[in-house]
Design a protein around this motif. Structure first.
Motif, PDB file in Angstrom:
ATOM      1  N   THR A   1       0.879  -1.171   0.000  1.00 57.24           N
ATOM      2  CA  THR A   1       0.000   0.000   0.000  1.00 57.24           C
ATOM      3  C   THR A   1       0.913   1.216   0.000  1.00 57.24           C
ATOM      4  N   ASN A   2       0.561   2.230  -0.768  1.00 59.85           N
ATOM      5  CA  ASN A   2       1.523   3.332  -0.818  1.00 59.85           C
ATOM      6  C   ASN A   2       0.945   4.719  -1.037  1.00 59.85           C
ATOM      7  N   CYS A   3      -0.310   4.943  -0.770  1.00 59.72           N
ATOM      8  CA  CYS A   3      -0.811   6.317  -0.857  1.00 59.72           C
ATOM      9  C   CYS A   3      -1.242   6.790   0.517  1.00 59.72           C
ATOM     10  N   GLU A   4      -0.698   6.125   1.569  1.00 60.55           N
ATOM     11  CA  GLU A   4      -1.221   6.407   2.898  1.00 60.55           C
ATOM     12  C   GLU A   4      -0.875   7.791   3.404  1.00 60.55           C
ATOM     13  N   GLU A   5       0.270   8.317   2.948  1.00 61.52           N
ATOM     14  CA  GLU A   5       0.710   9.593   3.506  1.00 61.52           C
ATOM     15  C   GLU A   5      -0.184  10.753   3.073  1.00 61.52           C
ATOM     16  N   GLU A   6      -0.537  10.785   1.780  1.00 62.89           N
ATOM     17  CA  GLU A   6      -1.409  11.845   1.285  1.00 62.89           C
ATOM     18  C   GLU A   6      -2.776  11.756   1.978  1.00 62.89           C
ATOM     19  N   SER A   7      -3.245  10.513   2.142  1.00 71.44           N
ATOM     20  CA  SER A   7      -4.550  10.306   2.760  1.00 71.44           C
ATOM     21  C   SER A   7      -4.519  10.764   4.213  1.00 71.44           C
ATOM     22  N   TYR A   8      -3.442  10.453   4.886  1.00 68.73           N
ATOM     23  CA  TYR A   8      -3.271  10.840   6.292  1.00 68.73           C
ATOM     24  C   TYR A   8      -3.366  12.360   6.431  1.00 68.73           C
ATOM     25  N   LEU A   9      -2.658  13.071   5.546  1.00 65.75           N
ATOM     26  CA  LEU A   9      -2.653  14.538   5.613  1.00 65.75           C
ATOM     27  C   LEU A   9      -4.052  15.102   5.387  1.00 65.75           C
TER      28      LEU A   9
ATOM     29  N   GLY B   1       9.090   0.981  -9.734  1.00 67.00           N
ATOM     30  CA  GLY B   1       8.855   2.308  -9.143  1.00 67.00           C
ATOM     31  C   GLY B   1       7.414   2.488  -8.688  1.00 67.00           C
ATOM     32  N   ASN B   2       6.453   2.088  -9.515  1.00 67.74           N
ATOM     33  CA  ASN B   2       5.052   2.256  -9.141  1.00 67.74           C
ATOM     34  C   ASN B   2       4.704   1.416  -7.923  1.00 67.74           C
ATOM     35  N   ARG B   3       5.218   0.200  -7.879  1.00 70.34           N
ATOM     36  CA  ARG B   3       4.858  -0.696  -6.774  1.00 70.34           C
ATOM     37  C   ARG B   3       5.429  -0.217  -5.459  1.00 70.34           C
ATOM     38  N   VAL B   4       6.608   0.383  -5.519  1.00 69.77           N
ATOM     39  CA  VAL B   4       7.256   0.758  -4.282  1.00 69.77           C
ATOM     40  C   VAL B   4       6.738   2.121  -3.777  1.00 69.77           C
ATOM     41  N   GLY B   5       5.926   2.779  -4.597  1.00 72.82           N
ATOM     42  CA  GLY B   5       5.246   3.987  -4.120  1.00 72.82           C
ATOM     43  C   GLY B   5       6.106   5.238  -4.092  1.00 72.82           C
ATOM     44  N   ILE B   6       7.073   5.310  -5.000  1.00 74.07           N
ATOM     45  CA  ILE B   6       7.889   6.525  -5.114  1.00 74.07           C
ATOM     46  C   ILE B   6       7.651   7.065  -6.524  1.00 74.07           C
ATOM     47  N   PRO B   7       7.297   8.347  -6.645  1.00 70.17           N
ATOM     48  CA  PRO B   7       6.955   8.847  -7.975  1.00 70.17           C
ATOM     49  C   PRO B   7       8.175   8.942  -8.884  1.00 70.17           C
ATOM     50  N   THR B   8       8.023   8.517 -10.136  1.00 73.92           N
ATOM     51  CA  THR B   8       9.067   8.714 -11.141  1.00 73.92           C
ATOM     52  C   THR B   8       8.725  10.011 -11.847  1.00 73.92           C
ATOM     53  N   VAL B   9       9.470  11.071 -11.551  1.00 70.38           N
ATOM     54  CA  VAL B   9       9.047  12.416 -11.941  1.00 70.38           C
ATOM     55  C   VAL B   9       9.808  12.991 -13.121  1.00 70.38           C
TER      56      VAL B   9
ATOM     57  N   GLN C   1       2.433  10.018  -3.475  1.00 67.80           N
ATOM     58  CA  GLN C   1       2.971  10.809  -2.359  1.00 67.80           C
ATOM     59  C   GLN C   1       2.470  12.255  -2.364  1.00 67.80           C
ATOM     60  N   GLY C   2       1.834  12.701  -3.463  1.00 63.48           N
ATOM     61  CA  GLY C   2       1.207  14.023  -3.466  1.00 63.48           C
ATOM     62  C   GLY C   2       2.160  15.197  -3.310  1.00 63.48           C
ATOM     63  N   ARG C   3       3.400  15.045  -3.778  1.00 64.61           N
ATOM     64  CA  ARG C   3       4.367  16.137  -3.640  1.00 64.61           C
ATOM     65  C   ARG C   3       4.683  16.833  -4.962  1.00 64.61           C
ATOM     66  N   THR C   4       4.222  16.246  -6.087  1.00 70.20           N
ATOM     67  CA  THR C   4       4.615  16.755  -7.404  1.00 70.20           C
ATOM     68  C   THR C   4       3.743  17.957  -7.765  1.00 70.20           C
TER      69      THR C   4
END
Lengths: 274, 768
Positions: free
Chosen positions: A31-39, B187-195, B454-457
């Motif tokens: 699972t990997n969108c937890e941080e955005e959801s948390y915020l 990259g997608n599976r590990v949850g880090i954006p390829t930007v 991650q919502g940072r881009t």
């Protein structure tokens, strides 16, 4: 409606429920969108926690303690078999009874985004045209483009639900998936329509019938998100948590917004429990 | 080879009385990739000890001495030019696995780019995935949370004829498909954006595909973990994946040239597992938050062998390792295999004994395995045990310090010349350029990577009207939820210009990196360099390397931008062909406030359009000359002083909100820059080239002179812009076509939809 937006573009946090409302964001490997959801939950002053599935299994955490259950996106267990199926199986093994109790309590809410939507379908909670189904009633199949795609789409807010009551008619949200094409049998589709369970549909920017890429995966009836027949569970492919702030939107330098469009999904959900 | 088993699975190798022929046979049959000279050094060392070495001792040393681990050909050149550029913000530079630079009072950013070329050539899917996995660990082991990935890729042309491929070489289309899939699925599976990243096509990469991968992370300054241990008595704990036979001799393989037999070395390619990596990241970050990690290093090239040695040697302690305590994927592995295996998803942590239960608890939560495999000790020796019997005892210095060479080099100067072609059909040339592999849309690749997770881009790789976007120059991330400060990231390389003149090409690469960052409103802050070259044992290749480093050093020093991490990949040679010199820069800039960041799409009709910078007749290495087949060795020359000035001016205008869109002028020249701004905004422009000066229109349109940008300026504040930025007004945003004239002579008028379709079709025809 009042938007809590500062004059320099900052979104001031809103505390609607104090620390009383508790939300759980489920985690397992992948699972990997937890941080955005948390915020997003934190923004509303919700007492939100990450809950790893192993903690449920070992009885260190209990679903009874929460009002909202959020199943985030990602690739649970790698999604090497059908997306979401391993997460669903592990959840069933770890906490099936408390999970059923949770979703049958109409004062509680469940959201599954992307991989979370896939999990809710695998669990038989969605579409759930007649309550919980013992076998999946639908599937999120491989996109018609046959590949993972990350892009922004427009969805129409089809009706006011617990999750969309405060949202505008059209929302701009990002999708990022390889398996998001909603398919089901004609009979269940009829039930979904009769129950008015379709909440979000892909549309083209001018409001017409969407073709690829505006419908990014080729879903039946262009379905992007549905609720269960009781209306307390939402599953959707687009990511509202990645469109929470105005600066999440790709066109923020072209179009001014006070908040991101995904904000309204969280806001509606929290207000619905007031 | 004479050998004798001294304990089950361990052999003593007889080298003290071996002839030169026998020594080379040992190097060959054990897969060491050592030269005769190095074998002599090895033999002489054991002669002074008065004993024969064990097989594991020889493997340990060969690994430490490989080009990949020791940088034996490059180190002296790097020290002379690249290292030690002063900067007030650098925290850890070129010492640990990734560079660490100050972001704000509380946080630092951590980043590095490196190559994964050889594995990707023989096993593109797994090789590319593992490249991503490896670079994530380099950032993670500084204690940082990885928040961005970048992937510069270099292939042969997708339309390369199958019948021209050398035996064993895979077709560029297959490689592109597989490499992109490998990066995507990891990259997608590990949850880090390829930007960010780039994809470049050139015949010089047909035999040797280049796959570079970079990662950036963010860490609280007081949580930075070093890749060294300075205290005896600490427990060494392996966390994550098990150890197997995959990736044996990966570093030795990476230090050889490729041939048709390379396919047989597939076992040297490691297998990544993102779904083990994802929880491993959580484990490491939670343990770091708990403050229990005393030192950490990831197991990448060289495996346990290089990690244990480097970690303890750097910290000045000795170490004892029990290989029978390492968790294995398969039974029956020999100790030397365990020692050199490059199995993925493994980290080595140094902890106080009392903290082990805490780590155990975290590992159990995430279902991640761990095992205590050794302990640091007083002294400077490495000792390895196998079921309580000591099978290796060597000074750490000898194993890890490696060897260094002053390789002879030759600098080949090409005579300056430039053909002057007949004047072209401008419309046709622009559409062909937009439709070419290097300029055409990379949307097919970019969208397969999740660049939003991650919502940072906040400034995306594709910019403009939703659904109609064009390529941005750089991305901007907002790393912290409570700060407006941002990080700009871009990757750059210019193989074609560099092939003609490596020094000028290096400066041009720096210029482009700066241009890209400035275009989004980022102040250039630091570099990581990945230096991809051919065989350094050939003098002209070594000459390319030296000239490139000199250029990279001169450029960065003049701008005050340090190199904080990097990697060298030699031996990118196959079938007698070397790759063009390909220095890839991953450049990071600071955006003081992301609300002032700028994208490349036109914003409003009526806004004036300016060209910043000087256009010159330097067509060497340009896309235009390549397209029409004209020859030129007159490559673009960078003035570092002008680069510094123009960058400062544009950033200053951006801070005041004067610049509505900005795009750098690079591949394809001014015409392509304008076309891309039109494509992304769905808005046309009318442009007059006359103010640029007296020059043929094709040079004005297609020259790739450095230090140039196109800026769209707020129409009500054009005077203010002109006072700050030294720029030439060339047009206005208007209509739905791109219309260009040179004074009274109209050159072309093309609708935005035609531009977009040509641009989108470039790869679509080949990749779908």
């Amino acid at each position: 409606m009042l938007i809590f937006s500062g004059k320099n573009g900052e979104m001031l946090s809103e505390n609607i429920w104090g620390e009383k409302m508790k939300a759980a964001i489920l985690q397992m490997e992948g699972t990997n969108c937890e941080e955005e959801s948390y915020l997003a939950f934190k923004h509303f002053g919700i007492d939100v926690e990450y809950v790893h599935i192993n903690l449920l299994k070992k009885g260190k955490k209990s679903l009874e303690d929460y009002e909202v259950l959020f199943i985030p996106g990602g690739f649970s267990a790698g999604d090497y078999v059908r997306a979401g199926s391993i997460f669903a199986a592990r959840l069933k093994a770890a906490a099936w009874k408390s999970l059923v109790k949770f979703v049958e309590d109409e004062n509680k809410r469940v959201i599954g985004v992307c991989n979370g939507f896939q999990v809710l379908i695998e669990l038989g909670f969605l579409p759930g045209t007649n309550g919980i189904s013992s076998v999946p009633q639908a599937a999120l199949a491989t996109n018609n483009s046959n590949r993972f795609e990350c892009r922004w789409v427009y969805v129409r807010n089809e009706r006011k639900t617990h999750f969309t009551s405060l949202a505008p008619d059209v929302l701009s949200l990002p999708v990022a998936h390889a398996e998001g094409r909603f398919i089901t049998t004609p009979k269940i589709m009829d039930e979904i329509v009769a129950n008015k369970q379709i909440v979000l549909r892909y549309i083209s920017p001018d409001g017409s019938e969407p073709e690829y890429p505006w419908d990014p995966n080729g879903s039946m009836a262009h379905i992007a998100g549905i609720v269960n027949s009781y209306g307390n569970i939402l599953g959707l492919m687009p990511h509202p948590e990645r469109a929470f702030y105005w600066y999440h939107h790709p066109d923020w330098s072209r179009k001014k917004r006070g908040v991101g469009d995904g904000y309204y999904i969280f806001k509606s959900l929290i207000e619905s429990m007031h | 080879m004479k050998a004798q088993e001294i304990t089950p699975g361990v052999y003593e190798i007889k080298i003290l009385n071996a002839s030169d022929e026998e020594l080379m046979e040992i190097s060959e049959s054990m897969g060491l990739a050592l030269t005769l000279e190095e074998m002599h050094k090895l033999r002489d060392f054991f002669a002074t000890l008065g004993r024969e070495p064990t097989d594991i001792e020889i493997h340990a040393i060969a690994q430490g001495w490989s080009e990949h681990c020791s940088y034996k050909s490059s180190k002296r050149v790097l020290r002379k030019y690249i290292f030690g550029i002063p900067s007030p913000d650098t925290l850890i530079v070129m010492q640990d696995d990734a560079g660490v630079v100050e972001f704000n009072d509380k946080y630092a950013y951590v980043f590095k780019i490196e190559s994964h070329n050889h594995p990707s050539a023989v096993e593109p899917y797994g090789g590319a995935a593992t490249g991503v996995g490896g670079i994530i660990r380099d950032v993670l082991n500084m204690g940082a949370k990885p928040i961005a990935l970048v992937d510069p890729l270099f292939f042969g042309p997708p339309n390369y004829p199958y019948e021209s491929l050398n035996p064993g070489v895979k077709h560029p289309r297959y490689l592109l498909n597989q490499v992109v899939a490998g990066i995507r699925d990891y990259g997608n599976r590990v949850g880090i954006p390829t930007v960010a990243g780039m994809t470049y096509f050139h015949e010089g990469f047909v035999n040797n595909v280049l796959v570079n991968a970079g990662c950036l992370g963010i860490v609280q300054k007081n949580k930075i973990v070093r890749s060294r241990v300075t205290k005896p008595g600490l427990k060494l704990v392996m966390v994550g994946g098990r150890t197997g036979r995959d990736g044996i001799h990966g570093v030795n393989f990476a230090s050889k040239i490729l041939s048709e037999k390379s396919e047989e070395e597939k076992q040297a390619v490691q297998l990544g597992n993102p779904i083990l990596k994802e929880p491993l990241i959580h484990v490491v970050l939670e343990a770091n938050d708990a403050g229990i990690i005393q030192g950490m290093k990831d197991l990448g090239g060289g495996g346990l062998g290089s990690v244990v040695g480097e970690m303890c040697h750097a910290g000045g302690v000795g170490v004892e390792v029990h290989l029978d305590r390492v968790l294995l994927k398969e039974k029956g592995m020999a100790p030397w295999e365990i020692w050199v295996s490059e199995s993925q998803e493994r980290m080595l942590l140094a902890l106080e004994k009392k903290d082990i239960p805490r780590l155990q608890e975290i590992c159990e939560k995430w279902d991640v395995e761990m095992s205590v495999i050794g302990e640091t000790k007083d002294g400077h020796d490495l000792e390895i045990y196998w079921h309580e019997k000591r099978i290796l005892h060597l000074p750490l210095e000898f194993v890890t310090a490696g060897v260094e060479y002053d390789r002879p080099y030759k600098i080949v100067k090409k005579k300056r010349m430039q053909e002057i072609p007949v004047e072209p059909n401008y419309r046709e040339i622009l559409l062909k350029l937009l439709n070419s592999f290097n300029i055409g849309s990379k949307e097919w690749i970019i969208r397969q990577y999740d660049h939003e997770v991650q919502g940072r881009t906040v400034v995306k790789p594709l910019q403009g009207v939703i659904g109609l976007e064009s390529h941005g120059d750089a991305v901007v991330l907002k790393p912290l939820s409570d700060s407006w400060k941002g990080i700009g990231i871009t990757t750059v390389a210019n193989p074609r210009i560099s092939k003609i003149d490596p020094y000028a090409g290096a400066l041009y690469t720096i210029d482009e990196a700066v241009r890209n960052l400035v275009a989004v409103g980022a102040r250039p802050h630091s570099f990581s360099d990945c230096l991809n070259f051919g065989n350094p044992e050939k003098e002209e290749i070594m000459g390319q390397f030296v000239e490139s480093c000199r250029g990279l050093g001169d450029g960065a020093r003049a701008l005050g931008i340090p190199y904080v991490s990097g990697n060298v990949s030699f031996y990118n040679e196959a079938f007698g062909v070397n790759i063009p010199p390909t220095r890839v820069l991953m450049a990071v800039g600071i955006v003081d406030d992301i609300r002032t960041a700028v994208t490349m799409d036109f914003k409003e009709e009526g806004n004036p359009v300016y060209l910043v910078g000087e256009t010159r007749e330097e067509m060497g290495g340009s896309e235009y000359y390549t397209l029409i087949g004209a020859k030129s060795t007159t490559v673009p020359q960078v003035s570092l002083e002008k680069l510094k000035k123009r960058s400062g001016e544009i950033l200053s205008a951006m801070r005041r909100g004067l610049v509505k869109s900005c795009h750098d002028v690079s591949h394809g020249g001014l015409a392509v820059t304008l076309a891309e701004m039109v494509i992304g905004s769905n808005m046309g422009a009318e442009v007059d080239l006359a103010p640029i000066g007296f020059m043929r229109p094709d040079f004005k349109l297609f020259s790739e002179s450095p230090t140039r940008w196109v800026c769209e300026v707020d129409s009500s504040r054009a005077d203010e812009f002109e006072k700050i930025v030294n720029a030439t007004r060339i047009g206005v945003v208007d209509g739905t076509t791109l219309r260009v004239r040179d004074g009274t002579r109209w050159l072309f008028n093309i609708h935005v939809n035609i531009l977009r379709e040509k641009w989108r079709d470039a790869l679509r025809e080949y990749m779908g």
